[in-house]
Design a protein around this motif. Structure first.
Motif, PDB file in Angstrom:
ATOM      1  N   SER A   5       0.833  -1.203   0.000  1.00  0.00           N
ATOM      2  CA  SER A   5       0.000   0.000   0.000  1.00  0.00           C
ATOM      3  C   SER A   5       0.868   1.253   0.000  1.00  0.00           C
ATOM      4  N   PRO A   6       0.335   2.340  -0.543  1.00  0.00           N
ATOM      5  CA  PRO A   6       1.066   3.612  -0.495  1.00  0.00           C
ATOM      6  C   PRO A   6       1.338   4.021   0.953  1.00  0.00           C
ATOM      7  N   VAL A   7       2.379   4.792   1.144  1.00  0.00           N
ATOM      8  CA  VAL A   7       2.796   5.243   2.471  1.00  0.00           C
ATOM      9  C   VAL A   7       2.389   6.703   2.639  1.00  0.00           C
ATOM     10  N   ARG A   8       1.598   7.002   3.678  1.00  0.00           N
ATOM     11  CA  ARG A   8       1.190   8.383   3.939  1.00  0.00           C
ATOM     12  C   ARG A   8       2.379   9.173   4.466  1.00  0.00           C
ATOM     13  N   MET A   9       2.649  10.279   3.798  1.00  0.00           N
ATOM     14  CA  MET A   9       3.774  11.143   4.143  1.00  0.00           C
ATOM     15  C   MET A   9       3.251  12.563   4.353  1.00  0.00           C
ATOM     16  N   TRP A  10       3.985  13.337   5.147  1.00  0.00           N
ATOM     17  CA  TRP A  10       3.608  14.723   5.448  1.00  0.00           C
ATOM     18  C   TRP A  10       4.774  15.645   5.142  1.00  0.00           C
ATOM     19  N   LEU A  11       4.479  16.824   4.620  1.00  0.00           N
ATOM     20  CA  LEU A  11       5.512  17.800   4.267  1.00  0.00           C
ATOM     21  C   LEU A  11       6.275  18.221   5.518  1.00  0.00           C
ATOM     22  N   VAL A  12       7.587  18.052   5.490  1.00  0.00           N
ATOM     23  CA  VAL A  12       8.407  18.413   6.651  1.00  0.00           C
ATOM     24  C   VAL A  12       9.475  19.450   6.310  1.00  0.00           C
ATOM     25  N   GLU A  13       9.756  19.627   5.021  1.00  0.00           N
ATOM     26  CA  GLU A  13      10.844  20.543   4.658  1.00  0.00           C
ATOM     27  C   GLU A  13      10.688  20.978   3.208  1.00  0.00           C
ATOM     28  N   ARG A  14      10.988  22.247   2.967  1.00  0.00           N
ATOM     29  CA  ARG A  14      10.983  22.792   1.610  1.00  0.00           C
ATOM     30  C   ARG A  14      12.278  23.588   1.479  1.00  0.00           C
ATOM     31  N   THR A  15      13.144  23.171   0.585  1.00  0.00           N
ATOM     32  CA  THR A  15      14.427  23.842   0.407  1.00  0.00           C
ATOM     33  C   THR A  15      14.653  24.151  -1.067  1.00  0.00           C
ATOM     34  N   TYR A  16      15.561  25.069  -1.314  1.00  0.00           N
ATOM     35  CA  TYR A  16      15.931  25.415  -2.682  1.00  0.00           C
ATOM     36  C   TYR A  16      17.295  24.828  -2.976  1.00  0.00           C
ATOM     37  N   SER A  17      17.430  24.241  -4.132  1.00  0.00           N
ATOM     38  CA  SER A  17      18.659  23.562  -4.520  1.00  0.00           C
ATOM     39  C   SER A  17      19.786  24.557  -4.756  1.00  0.00           C
ATOM     40  N   ASP A  18      20.965  24.228  -4.222  1.00  0.00           N
ATOM     41  CA  ASP A  18      22.159  25.018  -4.475  1.00  0.00           C
ATOM     42  C   ASP A  18      22.762  24.663  -5.829  1.00  0.00           C
ATOM     43  N   ASP A  19      22.511  23.432  -6.265  1.00  0.00           N
ATOM     44  CA  ASP A  19      23.114  22.929  -7.500  1.00  0.00           C
ATOM     45  C   ASP A  19      22.434  23.450  -8.758  1.00  0.00           C
ATOM     46  N   GLU A  20      21.133  23.575  -8.700  1.00  0.00           N
ATOM     47  CA  GLU A  20      20.399  23.996  -9.886  1.00  0.00           C
ATOM     48  C   GLU A  20      19.508  25.171  -9.538  1.00  0.00           C
ATOM     49  N   GLN A  21      19.578  26.184 -10.364  1.00  0.00           N
ATOM     50  CA  GLN A  21      18.759  27.364 -10.163  1.00  0.00           C
ATOM     51  C   GLN A  21      17.288  27.020 -10.417  1.00  0.00           C
ATOM     52  N   ASN A  22      16.412  27.648  -9.672  1.00  0.00           N
ATOM     53  CA  ASN A  22      14.968  27.474  -9.836  1.00  0.00           C
ATOM     54  C   ASN A  22      14.483  26.053  -9.557  1.00  0.00           C
ATOM     55  N   MET A  23      15.083  25.388  -8.597  1.00  0.00           N
ATOM     56  CA  MET A  23      14.661  24.036  -8.219  1.00  0.00           C
ATOM     57  C   MET A  23      14.317  24.038  -6.731  1.00  0.00           C
ATOM     58  N   VAL A  24      13.121  23.569  -6.406  1.00  0.00           N
ATOM     59  CA  VAL A  24      12.721  23.433  -5.012  1.00  0.00           C
ATOM     60  C   VAL A  24      12.648  21.940  -4.697  1.00  0.00           C
ATOM     61  N   ILE A  25      13.075  21.583  -3.490  1.00  0.00           N
ATOM     62  CA  ILE A  25      13.057  20.200  -3.041  1.00  0.00           C
ATOM     63  C   ILE A  25      12.064  20.096  -1.887  1.00  0.00           C
ATOM     64  N   LEU A  26      11.049  19.274  -2.075  1.00  0.00           N
ATOM     65  CA  LEU A  26      10.041  19.042  -1.048  1.00  0.00           C
ATOM     66  C   LEU A  26      10.344  17.707  -0.381  1.00  0.00           C
ATOM     67  N   THR A  27      10.438  17.717   0.933  1.00  0.00           N
ATOM     68  CA  THR A  27      10.689  16.488   1.679  1.00  0.00           C
ATOM     69  C   THR A  27       9.452  16.170   2.503  1.00  0.00           C
ATOM     70  N   TYR A  28       8.957  14.969   2.313  1.00  0.00           N
ATOM     71  CA  TYR A  28       7.817  14.451   3.059  1.00  0.00           C
ATOM     72  C   TYR A  28       8.329  13.308   3.933  1.00  0.00           C
ATOM     73  N   ALA A  29       7.707  13.114   5.095  1.00  0.00           N
ATOM     74  CA  ALA A  29       8.128  12.030   5.995  1.00  0.00           C
ATOM     75  C   ALA A  29       6.926  11.420   6.693  1.00  0.00           C
ATOM     76  N   THR A  30       7.139  10.223   7.214  1.00  0.00           N
ATOM     77  CA  THR A  30       6.114   9.556   8.017  1.00  0.00           C
ATOM     78  C   THR A  30       6.075  10.211   9.398  1.00  0.00           C
ATOM     79  N   VAL A  31       4.970  10.052  10.113  1.00  0.00           N
ATOM     80  CA  VAL A  31       4.839  10.693  11.425  1.00  0.00           C
ATOM     81  C   VAL A  31       5.835  10.173  12.454  1.00  0.00           C
ATOM     82  N   ASP A  32       6.416   9.002  12.221  1.00  0.00           N
ATOM     83  CA  ASP A  32       7.442   8.503  13.143  1.00  0.00           C
ATOM     84  C   ASP A  32       8.837   8.975  12.735  1.00  0.00           C
TER      85      ASP A  32
END
Length: 94
Positions: free
Chosen positions: A7-34
């Protein structure tokens, strides 16, 4: 049961960062509640008229989920994921 049958794993947004390597790139990190597992999503910011909503939660394919190995990250992710789960529905735009 194989991983692809899982089954799919429920994840929640925990971090939003901008890439240093590539201009105009945002990295969204989702994680489980544990805080044990994470999913990263990269998004190019192509223009101001490019509208793609970022939601509080999502269901990730288990094959695309990684383990959080750093204890400090695990704790931080767990705290933020739990906060997001308590205050938002998964489809809420953040």
């Amino acid at each position: 049961m194989t991983v692809s049958d899982a089954s799919p794993v429920r994840m929640w947004l925990v971090e939003r960062t901008y890439s240093d390597d590539e201009q105009n790139m945002v990295i969204l990190t989702y994680a489980t509640v544990d805080g044990e597992r994470y999913f990263r999503k990269e998004r190019a910011l192509t223009s101001f008229s490019d509208v793609r909503d970022t939601t509080a939660g999502l269901d990730a394919d288990p094959e695309n989920v990684g383990a959080v190995t750093d204890a400090a990250d695990r704790e931080r992710y767990a705290t933020e994921a739990a906060r997001m789960a308590e205050t938002h529905d998964p489809d809420d735009v953040i």
